[in-house]
Motif scaffolding. Structure first.
Motif, short mmCIF file in Angstrom:
data_model
loop_
_atom_site.label_atom_id
_atom_site.label_comp_id
_atom_site.label_asym_id
_atom_site.label_seq_id
_atom_site.Cartn_x
_atom_site.Cartn_y
_atom_site.Cartn_z
N LEU A 8 -8.66 27.02 -40.89
CA LEU A 8 -7.51 26.13 -41.03
C LEU A 8 -7.94 24.66 -40.95
N LEU A 9 -8.78 24.34 -39.96
CA LEU A 9 -9.13 22.94 -39.73
C LEU A 9 -10.21 22.41 -40.67
N PHE A 10 -11.23 23.25 -40.96
CA PHE A 10 -12.42 22.71 -41.59
C PHE A 10 -12.69 23.15 -43.03
N SER A 11 -12.04 24.23 -43.49
CA SER A 11 -12.33 24.68 -44.86
C SER A 11 -11.77 23.71 -45.88
N GLU A 12 -12.50 23.53 -46.96
CA GLU A 12 -12.08 22.60 -48.01
C GLU A 12 -10.81 23.09 -48.71
N GLU A 13 -10.55 24.41 -48.66
CA GLU A 13 -9.35 24.94 -49.30
C GLU A 13 -8.09 24.59 -48.52
N PHE A 14 -8.28 24.13 -47.27
CA PHE A 14 -7.09 23.77 -46.51
C PHE A 14 -7.21 22.34 -45.98
N LEU A 15 -7.33 22.11 -44.67
CA LEU A 15 -7.30 20.74 -44.16
C LEU A 15 -8.59 19.97 -44.44
N GLY A 16 -9.72 20.67 -44.43
CA GLY A 16 -10.99 20.01 -44.76
C GLY A 16 -11.39 18.88 -43.83
N LEU A 17 -11.10 19.02 -42.53
CA LEU A 17 -11.47 17.98 -41.57
C LEU A 17 -12.97 18.02 -41.30
N PRO A 18 -13.56 16.91 -40.87
CA PRO A 18 -15.02 16.89 -40.64
C PRO A 18 -15.42 17.76 -39.45
N VAL A 19 -16.55 18.45 -39.58
CA VAL A 19 -17.08 19.27 -38.48
C VAL A 19 -17.83 18.32 -37.54
N LEU A 20 -17.30 18.14 -36.34
CA LEU A 20 -17.85 17.17 -35.40
C LEU A 20 -18.78 17.81 -34.37
N ASP A 21 -18.50 19.05 -34.01
CA ASP A 21 -19.30 19.75 -33.00
C ASP A 21 -19.51 21.19 -33.44
N LEU A 22 -20.59 21.80 -32.93
CA LEU A 22 -20.88 23.20 -33.22
C LEU A 22 -20.90 24.00 -31.92
N THR A 23 -20.56 25.29 -32.03
CA THR A 23 -20.67 26.19 -30.89
C THR A 23 -22.13 26.57 -30.70
N ASP A 24 -22.43 27.29 -29.62
CA ASP A 24 -23.80 27.76 -29.39
C ASP A 24 -24.27 28.67 -30.52
N ALA B 122 -11.29 21.94 -26.88
CA ALA B 122 -10.38 20.84 -26.55
C ALA B 122 -11.01 19.48 -26.82
N ASP B 123 -12.29 19.32 -26.46
CA ASP B 123 -12.94 18.02 -26.67
C ASP B 123 -13.04 17.69 -28.16
N THR B 124 -13.33 18.71 -28.97
CA THR B 124 -13.43 18.50 -30.42
C THR B 124 -12.07 18.15 -31.00
N LEU B 125 -11.02 18.84 -30.56
CA LEU B 125 -9.66 18.55 -31.05
C LEU B 125 -9.27 17.11 -30.71
N GLU B 126 -9.66 16.66 -29.51
CA GLU B 126 -9.37 15.28 -29.11
C GLU B 126 -10.02 14.30 -30.07
N LYS B 127 -11.25 14.61 -30.48
CA LYS B 127 -11.96 13.73 -31.43
C LYS B 127 -11.30 13.77 -32.81
N LEU B 128 -10.86 14.96 -33.22
CA LEU B 128 -10.24 15.09 -34.54
C LEU B 128 -8.98 14.24 -34.66
N LEU B 129 -8.25 14.11 -33.56
CA LEU B 129 -7.02 13.31 -33.58
C LEU B 129 -7.30 11.86 -34.00
N LYS B 130 -8.52 11.41 -33.75
CA LYS B 130 -8.86 10.01 -34.02
C LYS B 130 -9.50 9.80 -35.39
N GLN B 131 -9.63 10.90 -36.15
CA GLN B 131 -10.23 10.77 -37.48
C GLN B 131 -9.22 10.18 -38.47
#
Length: 356
Positions: A97-113, A121-130
Motif C-alpha cells: 500500500l505504502l511503497f509499491s509504484e502501483e499505489f502510493l509509491g512513497l519512498p522506502v526510508l528504512d528496511l527491516t532486518d 512507527a518511526d518510519t511512519l513518522e518520517k513518511l508524514l514529513k515527505q
C-alpha cells in the motif's frame, strides 16, 4: 556495581504497584479504540482504493482457475478466496500500500532486518514529513500510527499488567527481573516483564495520551506515595565534562538552555530580536519561539549519533538546503566535541578498544 545489588534485589522483591481496577478500565478503553481506528482506516479513500485493487486481483485469479463459470463483484465474500479485507497488522499489505509504484509509491526510508521496507512507527513518522504525502494519505498514516501505538500497549503492556500478582495487602504488583550492566552500554536492563520499557510521555499528543493512560495504572497502595527522580540531561553533562567543548560547558557554567542555544544556531535568522551574547535572551526562546526550540531536538539527536544531512532529510523532512545548513551549524557549534569523538574513534582503530 556491588553496592547497588541490595537496592536492585529490594526493587525486585517489592515490585511495581498497579491499580488493577484502572488496568481493567484502560484495557477495555484501548481495545474499543482499536476497533474504531480500524473502522476509520477502512473508511479512508486510501484504503478503499487499495481494497478495490485487491478485490480485482482476487476475481481475476479466481476466473483464471475456472473453466466456464465467471465470478463477478457480486461474488465477493462468498468464499475465503473472495473475502478481501484490509489488515493493518499485515506487513505485506502495508508495504504494498505504502511503497509499491502501483499505489502510493512513497519512498522506502528504512528496511527491516530481513531487508523489506519498514512500516514501523518511526518510519511512519518520517513518511508524514515527505513532500509527496498528500493530506488524504497523511490522514491514513496518522490513524495507522495511532492504531500501532495502541496495539503495542494492548499486546505488550496490558497482558503483563493484567497478570500482576496480588500482594498480602490486597494491592497488585509487577515483579520484573533487573540485570546490573545488562545493556551493552553498561546500563541496567529488565525483562519478564521489561519494567523499563513503559512508554515515555513523548512530544506528540498521541504518545503523551497513551503514556498517560498506561502510567495511570501505576499507583501506590493506600497509605503510601509514589514518586520518582531522574538525572537532568545526564548524557549531555557527561559529554561536556569529557570533551571539554566550550559550547557544551557553558550550559552548566553560564546557565544557558541547551535546546535554546541550538535552536538559535539552526534557525537564528528567524529570531532577529534574540541577542546571542545574553543568557536571558537566548533562554527566552523557550517561550518566544517554542516550536523552533522543539524542532531543533530531532536534528541534534541525529547529528550527535553520526547522522548527516541525509538523515535530517529522511527523518525530519527538511529540504536539502535546510538540512545542510543545520548540519553545518551543528558542526561549527560543536567542533571541539566532534574532534574529540573522531580522535577517540581513530585511536580505537589502533588500540582495538575504547577506554571509557
Amino acid at each position: 556495581f556491588k553496592p547497588a545489588v541490595v537496592d536492585v534485589i529490594q526493587m525486585q522483591l517489592t515490585g511495581l504497584p498497579v491499580n488493577m481496577d484502572r488496568v481493567i478500565e484502560v484495557d477495555a478503553q484501548l481495545n474499543a479504540e482499536s476497533v474504531r481506528l480500524v473502522r476509520r482506516m477502512k473508511n479512508t479513500r486510501t484504503v478503499r482504493g487499495f481494497v478495490t485493487i485487491l478485490e480485482d486481483e482476487a476475481l481475476e485469479k479466481k476466473n483464471e482457475e475456472l473453466k466456464t463459470k465467471v465470478v463477478t463483484r457480486d461474488d465477493l465474500g462468498s468464499t475465503k478466496a473472495l473475502t478481501i479485507t484490509f489488515n493493518p497488522n499485515s506487513a505485506n499489505q502495508l508495504q504494498r500500500l505504502l511503497f509499491s509504484e502501483e499505489f502510493l509509491g512513497l519512498p522506502v526510508l528504512d528496511l527491516t532486518d530481513s531487508g523489506f521496507p519498514s512500516t514501523g512507527a518511526d518510519t511512519l513518522e518520517k513518511l508524514l514529513k515527505q513532500p509527496k504525502v498528500t493530506d488524504e494519505v497523511k490522514e491514513f498514516i496518522e490513524i495507522l500510527m495511532e492504531y500501532k501505538a495502541s496495539a503495542i500497549i494492548i499486546s505488550t503492556f496490558l497482558p503483563a499488567f493484567l497478570k500482576a500478582y496480588q500482594g498480602p495487602d490486597g494491592w497488585h504488583y509487577l515483579f520484573g527481573n533487573f540485570k546490573l550492566g545488562g545493556a551493552l552500554s553498561g546500563r541496567l536492563s529488565s525483562q519478564n516483564p521489561n519494567l523499563q520499557n513503559i512508554p515515555s510521555s513523548g512530544s506528540s499528543p498521541r504518545k503523551y495520551r497513551l503514556a498517560q493512560l498506561i502510567k495511570s495504572c501505576v499507583s501506590a497502595p493506600v497509605g503510601w506515595i509514589f514518586c520518582g527522580l531522574d538525572f537532568d540531561s545526564l548524557e549531555d553533562r557527561i559529554s561536556a565534562l569529557t570533551t571539554k567543548d566550550p559550547e557544551k560547558l557553558k550550559v552548566y557554567t553560564d546557565g544557558f538552555d541547551g535546546h535554546c542555544l541550538r535552536a538559535y544556531s539552526y534557525f537564528g535568522e528567524q529570531m532577529s530580536d534574540i541577542d546571542p551574547s545574553s543568557v536571558d535572551s537566548i533562554n527566552s526562546i523557550a517561550k518566544k519561539y517554542k516550536p523552533l526550540r522543539q524542532e531543533s531536538k530531532a536534528p541534534t539527536f541525529a547529528l550527535t549519533y553520526q547522522g548527516t544531512y541525509h538523515t535530517l532529510m529522511n527523518n525530519c523532512g527538511f529540504s536539502k538546503e535546510m538540512a545542510q545548513a543545520i548540519e553545518t551549524a551543528y558542526r561549527t557549534m560543536y567542533k571541539a566535541s566532534i574532534d574529540w569523538v573522531m580522535g577517540n574513534l581513530q585511536q580505537a582503530t589502533q588500540d582495538g578498544h575504547i577506554t571509557v
